[in-house]
Structure formats: structure tokens, C-alpha cells
Design a protein around this motif. Structure first.
Motif, PDB file in Angstrom:
ATOM      1  N   PRO A  16      60.859  97.875  20.184  1.00 57.73           N
ATOM      2  CA  PRO A  16      61.472  98.540  21.305  1.00 57.73           C
ATOM      3  C   PRO A  16      60.438  99.893  20.558  1.00 57.73           C
ATOM      4  O   PRO A  16      59.963 100.269  19.662  1.00 57.73           O
ATOM      5  CB  PRO A  16      62.355  99.033  21.468  1.00 57.73           C
ATOM      6  N   GLN A  49      66.496 100.060  17.697  1.00 58.46           N
ATOM      7  CA  GLN A  49      67.179  98.890  18.750  1.00 58.46           C
ATOM      8  C   GLN A  49      68.434  99.577  19.505  1.00 58.46           C
ATOM      9  O   GLN A  49      68.568  98.782  20.093  1.00 58.46           O
ATOM     10  CB  GLN A  49      67.617  97.800  17.600  1.00 58.46           C
ATOM     11  N   SER A  78      66.304  98.511  28.715  1.00 59.96           N
ATOM     12  CA  SER A  78      66.595  99.778  27.554  1.00 59.96           C
ATOM     13  C   SER A  78      68.164  99.885  27.121  1.00 59.96           C
ATOM     14  O   SER A  78      68.816  99.101  27.740  1.00 59.96           O
ATOM     15  CB  SER A  78      66.444 100.543  28.670  1.00 59.96           C
ATOM     16  N   SER A  79      68.065  99.922  25.554  1.00 58.13           N
ATOM     17  CA  SER A  79      69.182  99.866  25.009  1.00 58.13           C
ATOM     18  C   SER A  79      69.712 101.560  25.153  1.00 58.13           C
ATOM     19  O   SER A  79      68.850 102.443  24.928  1.00 58.13           O
ATOM     20  CB  SER A  79      68.508  99.272  23.803  1.00 58.13           C
ATOM     21  N   GLY A 121      66.308 101.984  22.724  1.00 57.69           N
ATOM     22  CA  GLY A 121      65.066 101.674  22.861  1.00 57.69           C
ATOM     23  C   GLY A 121      64.800 101.534  24.137  1.00 57.69           C
ATOM     24  O   GLY A 121      65.375 100.592  24.548  1.00 57.69           O
ATOM     25  N   THR A 122      63.196 101.320  24.256  1.00 66.03           N
ATOM     26  CA  THR A 122      62.386 100.613  25.875  1.00 66.03           C
ATOM     27  C   THR A 122      62.258  99.591  25.557  1.00 66.03           C
ATOM     28  O   THR A 122      60.795  99.446  24.043  1.00 66.03           O
ATOM     29  CB  THR A 122      62.419 101.589  26.556  1.00 66.03           C
ATOM     30  N   TRP A 123      61.879  98.569  25.255  1.00 64.42           N
ATOM     31  CA  TRP A 123      61.339  96.876  25.876  1.00 64.42           C
ATOM     32  C   TRP A 123      60.287  97.382  27.392  1.00 64.42           C
ATOM     33  O   TRP A 123      61.215  96.891  27.721  1.00 64.42           O
ATOM     34  CB  TRP A 123      61.510  95.989  25.067  1.00 64.42           C
ATOM     35  N   SER A 136      61.557  95.228  32.246  1.00 63.96           N
ATOM     36  CA  SER A 136      61.481  96.720  31.120  1.00 63.96           C
ATOM     37  C   SER A 136      62.926  96.272  30.588  1.00 63.96           C
ATOM     38  O   SER A 136      64.022  95.610  31.997  1.00 63.96           O
ATOM     39  CB  SER A 136      61.815  97.172  30.779  1.00 63.96           C
TER      40      SER A 136
END
Length: 119
Positions: free
Chosen positions: A53, A58, A100-101, A61-63, A98
Motif C-alpha cells: 500500500p 497495511q 483502502s485500509s 494505506g491505499t492500494w 483501489s
């Protein structure tokens, strides 16, 4: 034998999502069993192609740019780890752009669905 040990590794597949869905939370909520870890993969966890990310956290973050995975005829899998040791690998069949966590009010992840082509 403790059922959580027997079911410590399960693969779940999202076969289809509502046409009106704009986002999905791939890690299902577990009663009294909070999400403690997650990992996003290009393909399956067995292929060990974990995506990082931005920023590299983890939990917050953003993937991004996940559509490229689907353009390569592959899928995203989210590995959801829970406090009791349960691990669910959730394959997301419908393209997402995308994920996002956040770790506000407990760890969670949300993935944005790719726009569907108009027919």
C-alpha cells in the motif's frame, strides 16, 4: 477439536456484486473476533505476489491502480486475518480500482468498484 483451528484457512469468492455497488468490504465482520491483519495480493496468496500500500502501512494505506491486475486477466485476493487465528482469503472477481485500509474503530478495508461499461 476447536473449530477455529479446523477453519483457520478458508477461501471465499465474491462471484458477483450488485450492479449498483460502488464499493465492497471484502473482509466479513466476525462477532467478537476483530480483524487484526490484512494483505492484498495480485492473484492468490500461494503465488506470493503481495502488493504494497501507499504509504507502506497495511493498517492505514491505499492500494491503487488495481485495474491493471484485471487487465492482465488476474484477480485481487484479500487475506483477512482475525484475532482467533481464522484466515479468510477473499477473491474479488469483479474489477476494483483501489482498496483502502484504516485502523479507526478497528481495522477494516474497503475496495472501490470499477465503473461498469454502459450497454
Amino acid at each position: 477439536m476447536d473449530i477455529t483451528r479446523v477453519l483457520s484457512f478458508i477461501t471465499v469468492t465474491f462471484l458477483s456484486l450488485s450492479a449498483s455497488a460502488t464499493s465492497v468490504q471484502p473482509c466479513p465482520r466476525q462477532e467478537n473476533n476483530p480483524l487484526t491483519s490484512l494483505e492484498v495480493y495480485n492473484g492468490t496468496p500461494a503465488e506470493m505476489f503481495s502488493l504494497a500500500p501507499d504509504p507502506k502501512d497495511q493498517n492505514n494505506g491505499t492500494w491503487g491502480d488495481l485495474e491493471t491486475v484485471y487487465r492482465q486477466a488476474r484477480k485481487i485476493t484479500v487475506a483477512c486475518g482475525y484475532q482467533n487465528g481464522l484466515l479468510l482469503n477473499v477473491e474479488i472477481n469483479n474489477p476494483v480500482t483501489s482498496c483502502s485500509s484504516t485502523d479507526i474503530h478497528g481495522l477494516n478495508i474497503t475496495c472501490q468498484m470499477a465503473p461498469r461499461p454502459r450497454s
